[in-house]
Design a protein around this motif. Structure first.
Motif, mmCIF file in Angstrom:
data_model
loop_
_atom_site.group_PDB
_atom_site.id
_atom_site.type_symbol
_atom_site.label_atom_id
_atom_site.label_comp_id
_atom_site.label_asym_id
_atom_site.label_seq_id
_atom_site.Cartn_x
_atom_site.Cartn_y
_atom_site.Cartn_z
ATOM 1 N N ARG A 1 -43.425 -12.867 -0.410
ATOM 2 C CA ARG A 1 -43.473 -13.175 -1.842
ATOM 3 C C ARG A 1 -42.155 -13.807 -2.293
ATOM 4 N NH1 ARG A 1 -46.139 -11.071 -6.189
ATOM 5 N NH2 ARG A 1 -47.911 -11.651 -4.899
ATOM 6 N N ILE A 2 -41.043 -13.211 -1.895
ATOM 7 C CA ILE A 2 -39.736 -13.726 -2.316
ATOM 8 C C ILE A 2 -39.446 -15.063 -1.639
ATOM 9 C CG2 ILE A 2 -37.242 -13.279 -2.309
ATOM 10 C CD1 ILE A 2 -37.961 -10.284 -2.701
ATOM 11 N N ASP A 3 -39.798 -15.205 -0.378
ATOM 12 C CA ASP A 3 -39.622 -16.483 0.324
ATOM 13 C C ASP A 3 -40.363 -17.619 -0.389
ATOM 14 O OD1 ASP A 3 -37.952 -15.582 2.355
ATOM 15 O OD2 ASP A 3 -39.557 -15.422 3.843
ATOM 16 N N ALA A 4 -41.529 -17.312 -0.933
ATOM 17 C CA ALA A 4 -42.359 -18.330 -1.574
ATOM 18 C C ALA A 4 -41.871 -18.704 -2.976
ATOM 19 C CB ALA A 4 -43.807 -17.847 -1.649
ATOM 20 N N ASP A 5 -40.935 -17.937 -3.503
ATOM 21 C CA ASP A 5 -40.435 -18.173 -4.857
ATOM 22 C C ASP A 5 -39.013 -18.728 -4.789
ATOM 23 O OD1 ASP A 5 -39.598 -18.128 -7.503
ATOM 24 O OD2 ASP A 5 -39.611 -15.945 -7.652
ATOM 25 N N PRO A 6 -38.814 -20.011 -5.058
ATOM 26 C CA PRO A 6 -37.478 -20.597 -4.958
ATOM 27 C C PRO A 6 -36.452 -19.946 -5.903
ATOM 28 C CG PRO A 6 -39.111 -22.274 -5.577
ATOM 29 C CD PRO A 6 -39.823 -20.967 -5.452
ATOM 30 N N GLU A 7 -36.945 -19.337 -6.980
ATOM 31 C CA GLU A 7 -36.024 -18.684 -7.921
ATOM 32 C C GLU A 7 -35.755 -17.220 -7.575
ATOM 33 O OE1 GLU A 7 -36.945 -19.503 -11.986
ATOM 34 O OE2 GLU A 7 -37.481 -21.576 -11.526
ATOM 35 N N ARG A 8 -36.449 -16.708 -6.580
ATOM 36 C CA ARG A 8 -36.233 -15.345 -6.072
ATOM 37 C C ARG A 8 -36.333 -14.273 -7.168
ATOM 38 N NH1 ARG A 8 -36.771 -17.698 -1.550
ATOM 39 N NH2 ARG A 8 -35.009 -18.409 -0.326
ATOM 40 N N HIS A 9 -37.368 -14.363 -7.994
ATOM 41 C CA HIS A 9 -37.547 -13.372 -9.060
ATOM 42 C C HIS A 9 -37.660 -11.948 -8.517
ATOM 43 C CE1 HIS A 9 -38.830 -16.989 -11.428
ATOM 44 N NE2 HIS A 9 -37.995 -16.404 -12.267
ATOM 45 N N GLY A 10 -38.320 -11.787 -7.387
ATOM 46 C CA GLY A 10 -38.467 -10.452 -6.800
ATOM 47 C C GLY A 10 -37.136 -9.850 -6.401
ATOM 48 N N LEU A 11 -36.236 -10.681 -5.953
ATOM 49 C CA LEU A 11 -34.899 -10.209 -5.588
ATOM 50 C C LEU A 11 -34.150 -9.735 -6.837
ATOM 51 C CD1 LEU A 11 -32.689 -9.753 -3.522
ATOM 52 C CD2 LEU A 11 -32.148 -12.197 -3.657
ATOM 53 N N GLU A 12 -34.247 -10.504 -7.896
ATOM 54 C CA GLU A 12 -33.599 -10.110 -9.147
ATOM 55 C C GLU A 12 -34.206 -8.813 -9.680
ATOM 56 O OE1 GLU A 12 -30.889 -9.832 -11.989
ATOM 57 O OE2 GLU A 12 -30.856 -11.198 -10.272
ATOM 58 N N ARG A 13 -35.511 -8.679 -9.527
ATOM 59 C CA ARG A 13 -36.171 -7.448 -9.960
ATOM 60 C C ARG A 13 -35.638 -6.246 -9.168
ATOM 61 N NH1 ARG A 13 -41.747 -6.510 -12.105
ATOM 62 N NH2 ARG A 13 -42.020 -4.272 -11.919
ATOM 63 N N ALA A 14 -35.468 -6.418 -7.860
ATOM 64 C CA ALA A 14 -34.946 -5.329 -7.016
ATOM 65 C C ALA A 14 -33.527 -4.966 -7.436
ATOM 66 C CB ALA A 14 -34.989 -5.734 -5.547
ATOM 67 N N ARG A 15 -32.717 -5.957 -7.756
ATOM 68 C CA ARG A 15 -31.344 -5.685 -8.204
ATOM 69 C C ARG A 15 -31.342 -4.865 -9.491
ATOM 70 N NH1 ARG A 15 -29.677 -11.764 -6.631
ATOM 71 N NH2 ARG A 15 -28.823 -11.309 -4.555
ATOM 72 N N LYS A 16 -32.200 -5.242 -10.434
ATOM 73 C CA LYS A 16 -32.285 -4.499 -11.701
ATOM 74 C C LYS A 16 -32.813 -3.088 -11.474
ATOM 75 C CE LYS A 16 -32.748 -8.521 -14.666
ATOM 76 N NZ LYS A 16 -33.633 -9.322 -15.521
ATOM 77 N N THR A 17 -33.809 -2.963 -10.625
ATOM 78 C CA THR A 17 -34.368 -1.643 -10.312
ATOM 79 C C THR A 17 -33.302 -0.750 -9.692
ATOM 80 O OG1 THR A 17 -36.592 -2.524 -10.017
ATOM 81 C CG2 THR A 17 -36.108 -0.424 -8.934
ATOM 82 N N CYS A 18 -32.581 -1.291 -8.726
ATOM 83 C CA CYS A 18 -31.533 -0.519 -8.061
ATOM 84 C C CYS A 18 -30.476 -0.070 -9.067
ATOM 85 C CB CYS A 18 -30.906 -1.348 -6.938
ATOM 86 S SG CYS A 18 -29.737 -0.425 -5.921
ATOM 87 N N SER A 19 -30.060 -0.970 -9.928
ATOM 88 C CA SER A 19 -29.058 -0.641 -10.940
ATOM 89 C C SER A 19 -29.571 0.453 -11.879
ATOM 90 C CB SER A 19 -28.714 -1.905 -11.728
ATOM 91 O OG SER A 19 -27.796 -1.619 -12.736
ATOM 92 N N ARG A 20 -30.828 0.338 -12.300
ATOM 93 C CA ARG A 20 -31.418 1.345 -13.187
ATOM 94 C C ARG A 20 -31.495 2.709 -12.498
ATOM 95 N NH1 ARG A 20 -35.985 -0.986 -13.812
ATOM 96 N NH2 ARG A 20 -37.284 0.431 -12.608
ATOM 97 N N TRP A 21 -31.948 2.708 -11.241
ATOM 98 C CA TRP A 21 -32.034 3.969 -10.503
ATOM 99 C C TRP A 21 -30.662 4.586 -10.309
ATOM 100 C CZ3 TRP A 21 -35.762 2.491 -5.898
ATOM 101 C CH2 TRP A 21 -37.060 2.336 -6.397
ATOM 102 N N LEU A 22 -29.687 3.773 -9.998
ATOM 103 C CA LEU A 22 -28.323 4.289 -9.822
ATOM 104 C C LEU A 22 -27.800 4.910 -11.112
ATOM 105 C CD1 LEU A 22 -26.404 1.702 -7.622
ATOM 106 C CD2 LEU A 22 -26.539 4.162 -7.240
ATOM 107 N N GLY A 23 -28.142 4.301 -12.238
ATOM 108 C CA GLY A 23 -27.698 4.825 -13.527
ATOM 109 C C GLY A 23 -28.309 6.155 -13.876
ATOM 110 N N SER A 24 -29.528 6.404 -13.403
ATOM 111 C CA SER A 24 -30.199 7.653 -13.759
ATOM 112 C C SER A 24 -30.081 8.740 -12.694
ATOM 113 C CB SER A 24 -31.671 7.391 -14.075
ATOM 114 O OG SER A 24 -32.344 6.920 -12.932
#
Length: 107
Positions: free
Chosen positions: A21-44
């Motif tokens: 999915r991420i390979d097929a998306d030149p803007e790598r939205h899934g990667l950005e989503r994972a970064r935000k998720t990780c940051s949110r989980w770390l905060g909580s």
């Protein structure tokens, strides 16, 4: 095949679908989503695995991709706390889960 091995294989298959999915998306939205998720989980709920993912997720996609697809013990361990949740649609995720359930029922 033992249950733990099945879970690891299922986790790897989910990771392969995320990578596709991420390979097929030149803007790598899934990667950005994972970064935000990780940051949110770390905060909580800070945890060593999330801190490790946080360090991995600042790297280049090719490095992150190889971590997700690592078939060794390190890859298995990291996939157990993967922040790539939500990259696949629920139906894509359930299709993979169903396939593994059906394969284990047939064995």
């Amino acid at each position: 095949m033992r249950l733990h091995e099945q879970i690891d294989l299922r986790s790897l298959e989910l990771a392969r679908a995320v990578v596709a999915r991420i390979d097929a998306d030149p803007e790598r939205h899934g990667l950005e989503r994972a970064r935000k998720t990780c940051s949110r989980w770390l905060g909580s709920a800070p945890a060593p695995a999330l801190e490790e993912w946080s360090r991995i997720l600042v790297r280049d996609w090719t490095v992150i991709r190889s971590v997700l697809l690592d078939e060794g013990a390190e890859g298995q361990r990291l996939r157990q706390s993967s922040p790539f949740t939500g990259v696949l649609t629920p139906s894509e995720r359930w299709e993979i889960l169903r396939r593994f359930r059906d394969e284990s029922s047939a064995a």
